[in-house]
Write a protein that holds these residues in place. Structure first.
Motif, PDB file in Angstrom:
ATOM      1  N   ALA A  49       0.829  -1.207   0.000  1.00  0.00           N
ATOM      2  CA  ALA A  49       0.000   0.000   0.000  1.00  0.00           C
ATOM      3  C   ALA A  49       0.862   1.256   0.000  1.00  0.00           C
ATOM      4  N   ILE A  50       1.930   1.237   0.800  1.00  0.00           N
ATOM      5  CA  ILE A  50       2.841   2.393   0.830  1.00  0.00           C
ATOM      6  C   ILE A  50       3.465   2.620  -0.534  1.00  0.00           C
ATOM      7  N   VAL A  51       3.922   1.543  -1.177  1.00  0.00           N
ATOM      8  CA  VAL A  51       4.549   1.651  -2.500  1.00  0.00           C
ATOM      9  C   VAL A  51       3.564   2.202  -3.529  1.00  0.00           C
ATOM     10  N   MET A  52       2.321   1.729  -3.480  1.00  0.00           N
ATOM     11  CA  MET A  52       1.314   2.166  -4.452  1.00  0.00           C
ATOM     12  C   MET A  52       0.947   3.639  -4.269  1.00  0.00           C
ATOM     13  N   ILE A  53       0.942   4.090  -3.018  1.00  0.00           N
ATOM     14  CA  ILE A  53       0.556   5.470  -2.721  1.00  0.00           C
ATOM     15  C   ILE A  53       1.727   6.432  -2.904  1.00  0.00           C
ATOM     16  N   ALA A  54       2.950   5.947  -2.667  1.00  0.00           N
ATOM     17  CA  ALA A  54       4.119   6.830  -2.580  1.00  0.00           C
ATOM     18  C   ALA A  54       4.375   7.619  -3.855  1.00  0.00           C
ATOM     19  N   ASN A  55       4.467   6.937  -5.001  1.00  0.00           N
ATOM     20  CA  ASN A  55       4.864   7.634  -6.233  1.00  0.00           C
ATOM     21  C   ASN A  55       3.911   8.752  -6.625  1.00  0.00           C
TER      22      ASN A  55
ATOM     23  N   VAL B 155       6.439   6.499  16.064  1.00  0.00           N
ATOM     24  CA  VAL B 155       6.582   7.586  15.091  1.00  0.00           C
ATOM     25  C   VAL B 155       7.966   8.223  15.181  1.00  0.00           C
ATOM     26  N   LEU B 156       8.473   8.415  16.386  1.00  0.00           N
ATOM     27  CA  LEU B 156       9.787   9.033  16.560  1.00  0.00           C
ATOM     28  C   LEU B 156      10.898   8.158  15.994  1.00  0.00           C
ATOM     29  N   GLN B 157      10.830   6.839  16.245  1.00  0.00           N
ATOM     30  CA  GLN B 157      11.873   5.974  15.691  1.00  0.00           C
ATOM     31  C   GLN B 157      11.773   5.926  14.173  1.00  0.00           C
ATOM     32  N   ALA B 158      10.545   6.025  13.641  1.00  0.00           N
ATOM     33  CA  ALA B 158      10.375   6.032  12.194  1.00  0.00           C
ATOM     34  C   ALA B 158      10.989   7.291  11.579  1.00  0.00           C
ATOM     35  N   ALA B 159      10.854   8.414  12.278  1.00  0.00           N
ATOM     36  CA  ALA B 159      11.465   9.661  11.801  1.00  0.00           C
ATOM     37  C   ALA B 159      12.982   9.522  11.754  1.00  0.00           C
TER      38      ALA B 159
ATOM     39  N   GLN C 102      18.980   9.009  -0.061  1.00  0.00           N
ATOM     40  CA  GLN C 102      17.964   8.697  -1.064  1.00  0.00           C
ATOM     41  C   GLN C 102      17.090   9.911  -1.403  1.00  0.00           C
ATOM     42  N   GLY C 103      17.447  11.069  -0.874  1.00  0.00           N
ATOM     43  CA  GLY C 103      16.677  12.266  -1.144  1.00  0.00           C
ATOM     44  C   GLY C 103      15.480  12.399  -0.208  1.00  0.00           C
ATOM     45  N   LEU C 104      14.797  13.547  -0.285  1.00  0.00           N
ATOM     46  CA  LEU C 104      13.666  13.792   0.605  1.00  0.00           C
ATOM     47  C   LEU C 104      12.551  12.765   0.371  1.00  0.00           C
ATOM     48  N   GLY C 105      12.336  12.400  -0.890  1.00  0.00           N
ATOM     49  CA  GLY C 105      11.337  11.386  -1.177  1.00  0.00           C
ATOM     50  C   GLY C 105      11.681  10.071  -0.501  1.00  0.00           C
ATOM     51  N   GLY C 106      12.969   9.703  -0.521  1.00  0.00           N
ATOM     52  CA  GLY C 106      13.414   8.481   0.139  1.00  0.00           C
ATOM     53  C   GLY C 106      13.237   8.543   1.642  1.00  0.00           C
ATOM     54  N   VAL C 107      13.498   9.705   2.222  1.00  0.00           N
ATOM     55  CA  VAL C 107      13.322   9.881   3.668  1.00  0.00           C
ATOM     56  C   VAL C 107      11.859   9.667   4.053  1.00  0.00           C
TER      57      VAL C 107
ATOM     58  N   GLY D 161      10.614   6.522   6.105  1.00  0.00           N
ATOM     59  CA  GLY D 161       9.979   6.832   7.382  1.00  0.00           C
ATOM     60  C   GLY D 161       8.617   6.175   7.503  1.00  0.00           C
ATOM     61  N   SER D 162       7.860   6.149   6.401  1.00  0.00           N
ATOM     62  CA  SER D 162       6.549   5.476   6.410  1.00  0.00           C
ATOM     63  C   SER D 162       6.715   3.981   6.666  1.00  0.00           C
ATOM     64  N   ILE D 163       7.729   3.390   6.046  1.00  0.00           N
ATOM     65  CA  ILE D 163       8.004   1.969   6.289  1.00  0.00           C
ATOM     66  C   ILE D 163       8.427   1.754   7.739  1.00  0.00           C
ATOM     67  N   GLY D 164       9.152   2.732   8.303  1.00  0.00           N
ATOM     68  CA  GLY D 164       9.531   2.651   9.711  1.00  0.00           C
ATOM     69  C   GLY D 164       8.329   2.643  10.634  1.00  0.00           C
ATOM     70  N   VAL D 165       7.300   3.439  10.297  1.00  0.00           N
ATOM     71  CA  VAL D 165       6.052   3.412  11.072  1.00  0.00           C
ATOM     72  C   VAL D 165       5.413   2.029  10.974  1.00  0.00           C
TER      73      VAL D 165
END
Length: 238
Positions: free
Chosen positions: A99-105, A175-179, A188-193, A197-201
Protein backbone atom coordinates in the motif's frame (compact mmCIF):
# COMPACT_ATOMS: atom_id res chain seq x y z
CA UNK A 1 28.64 11.11 28.72
CA UNK A 2 30.26 8.55 31.02
CA UNK A 3 28.44 10.03 34.00
CA UNK A 4 25.13 9.76 32.18
CA UNK A 5 25.71 6.14 31.23
CA UNK A 6 26.42 5.19 34.85
CA UNK A 7 23.52 7.11 36.36
CA UNK A 8 21.38 5.66 39.16
CA UNK A 9 18.03 3.96 38.37
CA UNK A 10 16.24 7.20 39.32
CA UNK A 11 17.95 8.81 36.33
CA UNK A 12 16.83 6.13 33.86
CA UNK A 13 15.32 8.65 31.45
CA UNK A 14 18.51 10.66 31.36
CA UNK A 15 20.50 7.47 30.77
CA UNK A 16 18.10 6.43 27.99
CA UNK A 17 18.54 9.84 26.35
CA UNK A 18 22.35 9.62 26.55
CA UNK A 19 22.36 6.12 25.06
CA UNK A 20 19.92 7.15 22.34
CA UNK A 21 22.01 10.16 21.32
CA UNK A 22 25.20 8.07 21.33
CA UNK A 23 23.80 5.30 19.13
CA UNK A 24 22.02 7.61 16.67
CA UNK A 25 25.16 9.75 16.34
CA UNK A 26 27.31 6.66 15.74
CA UNK A 27 24.81 5.31 13.22
CA UNK A 28 24.65 8.62 11.35
CA UNK A 29 28.44 9.02 11.34
CA UNK A 30 28.93 5.51 9.96
CA UNK A 31 26.40 6.13 7.16
CA UNK A 32 27.92 9.48 6.27
CA UNK A 33 31.28 7.79 5.64
CA UNK A 34 29.75 5.54 2.97
CA UNK A 35 26.17 4.83 2.01
CA UNK A 36 25.04 1.38 0.94
CA UNK A 37 24.33 2.67 -2.57
CA UNK A 38 27.90 3.92 -2.83
CA UNK A 39 29.21 0.48 -1.93
CA UNK A 40 27.22 -1.35 -4.65
CA UNK A 41 29.75 -2.37 -7.28
CA UNK A 42 32.56 -1.10 -5.07
CA UNK A 43 35.75 -2.73 -3.83
CA UNK A 44 36.05 -5.62 -1.41
CA UNK A 45 37.09 -3.11 1.24
CA UNK A 46 33.85 -1.14 0.70
CA UNK A 47 31.78 -4.29 1.07
CA UNK A 48 33.62 -5.32 4.23
CA UNK A 49 33.06 -1.83 5.64
CA UNK A 50 29.28 -2.20 5.16
CA UNK A 51 29.34 -5.42 7.17
CA UNK A 52 31.84 -4.23 9.78
CA UNK A 53 30.07 -1.00 10.67
CA UNK A 54 26.81 -2.80 11.43
CA UNK A 55 28.67 -5.34 13.53
CA UNK A 56 30.32 -2.46 15.42
CA UNK A 57 26.97 -0.74 16.03
CA UNK A 58 25.39 -3.96 17.31
CA UNK A 59 28.38 -4.49 19.62
CA UNK A 60 28.00 -0.93 20.92
CA UNK A 61 24.32 -1.54 21.72
CA UNK A 62 25.18 -4.90 23.29
CA UNK A 63 27.66 -3.16 25.59
CA UNK A 64 25.09 -0.50 26.53
CA UNK A 65 22.46 -3.15 27.23
CA UNK A 66 24.81 -5.08 29.50
CA UNK A 67 25.73 -1.91 31.40
CA UNK A 68 22.02 -1.52 32.11
CA UNK A 69 21.64 -5.16 33.14
CA UNK A 70 19.67 -5.98 30.00
CA UNK A 71 19.87 -8.42 27.10
CA UNK A 72 18.67 -8.29 23.50
CA UNK A 73 15.71 -10.40 24.61
CA UNK A 74 14.59 -7.43 26.71
CA UNK A 75 14.24 -5.24 23.61
CA UNK A 76 12.44 -7.78 21.41
CA UNK A 77 14.88 -10.48 20.24
CA UNK A 78 13.13 -13.34 21.99
CA UNK A 79 10.89 -16.27 21.15
CA UNK A 80 7.44 -15.02 20.12
CA UNK A 81 4.72 -15.94 22.61
CA UNK A 82 2.83 -17.56 19.71
CA UNK A 83 4.93 -18.63 16.71
CA UNK A 84 1.83 -19.05 14.55
CA UNK A 85 1.17 -15.31 14.85
CA UNK A 86 4.47 -14.37 13.15
CA UNK A 87 3.35 -15.27 9.58
CA UNK A 88 0.12 -13.36 10.16
CA UNK A 89 1.97 -10.22 11.27
CA UNK A 90 4.41 -10.55 8.35
CA UNK A 91 1.52 -10.92 5.89
CA UNK A 92 -0.25 -7.88 7.32
CA UNK A 93 3.01 -5.94 7.18
CA UNK A 94 3.60 -6.92 3.54
CA UNK A 95 0.11 -5.73 2.60
CA UNK A 96 0.91 -2.44 4.34
CA UNK A 97 4.22 -2.20 2.46
CA UNK A 98 2.49 -2.74 -0.91
CA UNK A 99 0.00 0.00 0.00
CA UNK A 100 2.84 2.39 0.83
CA UNK A 101 4.55 1.65 -2.50
CA UNK A 102 1.31 2.17 -4.45
CA UNK A 103 0.56 5.47 -2.72
CA UNK A 104 4.12 6.83 -2.58
CA UNK A 105 4.86 7.63 -6.23
CA UNK A 106 1.70 9.64 -7.04
CA UNK A 107 1.88 11.38 -3.66
CA UNK A 108 5.54 12.34 -4.12
CA UNK A 109 4.77 13.55 -7.64
CA UNK A 110 1.93 15.70 -6.28
CA UNK A 111 4.35 17.19 -3.76
CA UNK A 112 6.93 17.85 -6.47
CA UNK A 113 9.41 15.36 -4.97
CA UNK A 114 11.52 12.74 -6.70
CA UNK A 115 11.05 9.06 -5.75
CA UNK A 116 13.76 7.42 -3.60
CA UNK A 117 17.15 7.43 -5.33
CA UNK A 118 18.94 4.11 -5.76
CA UNK A 119 22.25 3.71 -7.58
CA UNK A 120 22.22 -0.03 -8.17
CA UNK A 121 23.22 -0.25 -11.83
CA UNK A 122 26.29 -2.33 -10.88
CA UNK A 123 23.97 -5.00 -9.47
CA UNK A 124 22.29 -5.70 -12.79
CA UNK A 125 23.32 -8.99 -14.32
CA UNK A 126 26.27 -9.48 -11.93
CA UNK A 127 25.62 -12.74 -10.07
CA UNK A 128 28.43 -12.43 -7.51
CA UNK A 129 27.49 -8.83 -6.71
CA UNK A 130 23.85 -9.84 -6.39
CA UNK A 131 24.61 -12.79 -4.08
CA UNK A 132 26.60 -10.54 -1.73
CA UNK A 133 23.82 -7.95 -1.43
CA UNK A 134 21.03 -10.53 -1.37
CA UNK A 135 22.74 -12.63 1.29
CA UNK A 136 24.92 -11.10 4.01
CA UNK A 137 23.70 -7.53 3.46
CA UNK A 138 19.96 -8.17 3.02
CA UNK A 139 19.60 -10.70 5.82
CA UNK A 140 22.60 -9.64 7.93
CA UNK A 141 23.09 -5.88 8.08
CA UNK A 142 19.60 -4.84 6.91
CA UNK A 143 17.04 -7.34 8.19
CA UNK A 144 18.84 -8.44 11.34
CA UNK A 145 21.15 -5.52 12.11
CA UNK A 146 18.83 -2.59 11.35
CA UNK A 147 15.91 -4.20 13.15
CA UNK A 148 18.06 -4.82 16.23
CA UNK A 149 19.13 -1.18 16.21
CA UNK A 150 15.95 0.62 15.12
CA UNK A 151 12.99 -1.45 16.28
CA UNK A 152 15.02 -3.01 19.08
CA UNK A 153 17.45 -0.70 20.87
CA UNK A 154 16.42 2.76 19.60
CA UNK A 155 12.67 2.20 19.88
CA UNK A 156 13.13 0.79 23.38
CA UNK A 157 15.21 3.81 24.46
CA UNK A 158 12.64 6.23 23.05
CA UNK A 159 9.90 4.36 24.95
CA UNK A 160 11.98 4.58 28.16
CA UNK A 161 12.52 8.28 27.54
CA UNK A 162 8.76 8.84 27.20
CA UNK A 163 8.32 6.78 30.34
CA UNK A 164 4.78 5.48 29.80
CA UNK A 165 3.66 1.98 28.73
CA UNK A 166 0.27 3.26 27.53
CA UNK A 167 -0.69 2.84 23.88
CA UNK A 168 -0.63 6.57 22.88
CA UNK A 169 2.89 6.92 24.31
CA UNK A 170 4.05 3.77 22.52
CA UNK A 171 2.58 5.04 19.25
CA UNK A 172 4.52 8.27 19.75
CA UNK A 173 7.69 6.20 20.25
CA UNK A 174 6.93 4.32 17.02
CA UNK A 175 6.58 7.59 15.09
CA UNK A 176 9.79 9.03 16.56
CA UNK A 177 11.87 5.97 15.69
CA UNK A 178 10.38 6.03 12.19
CA UNK A 179 11.46 9.66 11.80
CA UNK A 180 15.00 8.63 12.78
CA UNK A 181 14.85 5.65 10.42
CA UNK A 182 13.80 7.90 7.56
CA UNK A 183 16.44 10.54 8.29
CA UNK A 184 19.18 7.89 8.24
CA UNK A 185 18.29 7.34 4.56
CA UNK A 186 19.11 10.96 3.67
CA UNK A 187 21.20 9.73 0.71
CA UNK A 188 17.96 8.70 -1.06
CA UNK A 189 16.68 12.27 -1.14
CA UNK A 190 13.67 13.79 0.60
CA UNK A 191 11.34 11.39 -1.18
CA UNK A 192 13.41 8.48 0.14
CA UNK A 193 13.32 9.88 3.67
CA UNK A 194 9.51 10.13 3.58
CA UNK A 195 8.99 6.67 2.08
CA UNK A 196 11.49 5.01 4.42
CA UNK A 197 9.98 6.83 7.38
CA UNK A 198 6.55 5.48 6.41
CA UNK A 199 8.00 1.97 6.29
CA UNK A 200 9.53 2.65 9.71
CA UNK A 201 6.05 3.41 11.07
CA UNK A 202 4.81 0.16 9.55
CA UNK A 203 7.64 -1.83 11.12
CA UNK A 204 7.04 -0.18 14.49
CA UNK A 205 3.35 -1.08 14.36
CA UNK A 206 4.32 -4.66 13.53
CA UNK A 207 6.59 -4.64 16.57
CA UNK A 208 3.63 -3.56 18.71
CA UNK A 209 1.19 -5.98 17.06
CA UNK A 210 3.62 -8.85 17.58
CA UNK A 211 3.88 -8.20 21.32
CA UNK A 212 6.98 -5.97 21.08
CA UNK A 213 8.81 -8.80 19.33
CA UNK A 214 11.34 -8.33 16.51
CA UNK A 215 11.02 -11.53 14.50
CA UNK A 216 8.18 -10.46 12.22
CA UNK A 217 10.01 -7.18 11.52
CA UNK A 218 13.25 -9.02 10.72
CA UNK A 219 11.49 -11.40 8.32
CA UNK A 220 9.54 -8.68 6.49
CA UNK A 221 12.62 -6.44 6.22
CA UNK A 222 14.53 -9.32 4.63
CA UNK A 223 11.69 -10.07 2.20
CA UNK A 224 11.39 -6.43 1.11
CA UNK A 225 15.12 -6.08 0.48
CA UNK A 226 15.30 -9.46 -1.26
CA UNK A 227 12.61 -8.40 -3.71
CA UNK A 228 14.32 -5.07 -4.33
CA UNK A 229 17.73 -6.64 -5.02
CA UNK A 230 16.26 -9.34 -7.25
CA UNK A 231 14.44 -6.74 -9.34
CA UNK A 232 17.68 -4.80 -9.68
CA UNK A 233 19.64 -7.92 -10.64
CA UNK A 234 17.15 -9.04 -13.30
CA UNK A 235 16.67 -5.55 -14.79
CA UNK A 236 19.31 -6.18 -17.45
CA UNK A 237 19.23 -3.93 -20.48
CA UNK A 238 18.22 -5.81 -23.59
Amino acid sequence: MQALLTARPADSRLRALAELVLVVAAFGAALSMMTVDQAVGGSVAAKLFVLARMAALVLLCTWLLRRSGERWADVGLRRPPRWWSVPLVVTAGFVGFVAIVMIANPLLAALGLDPPRHTDAALRGDLLEYLFWAGPVTWGTAAFGEELLLRGFILDRIAKLIGSPRTPAMLAAVVLQAALFGSLHFHQGLGGVLVTGSIGVLMGLMWLLGGRNLWACIILHGIINSISHYESYTAVAG
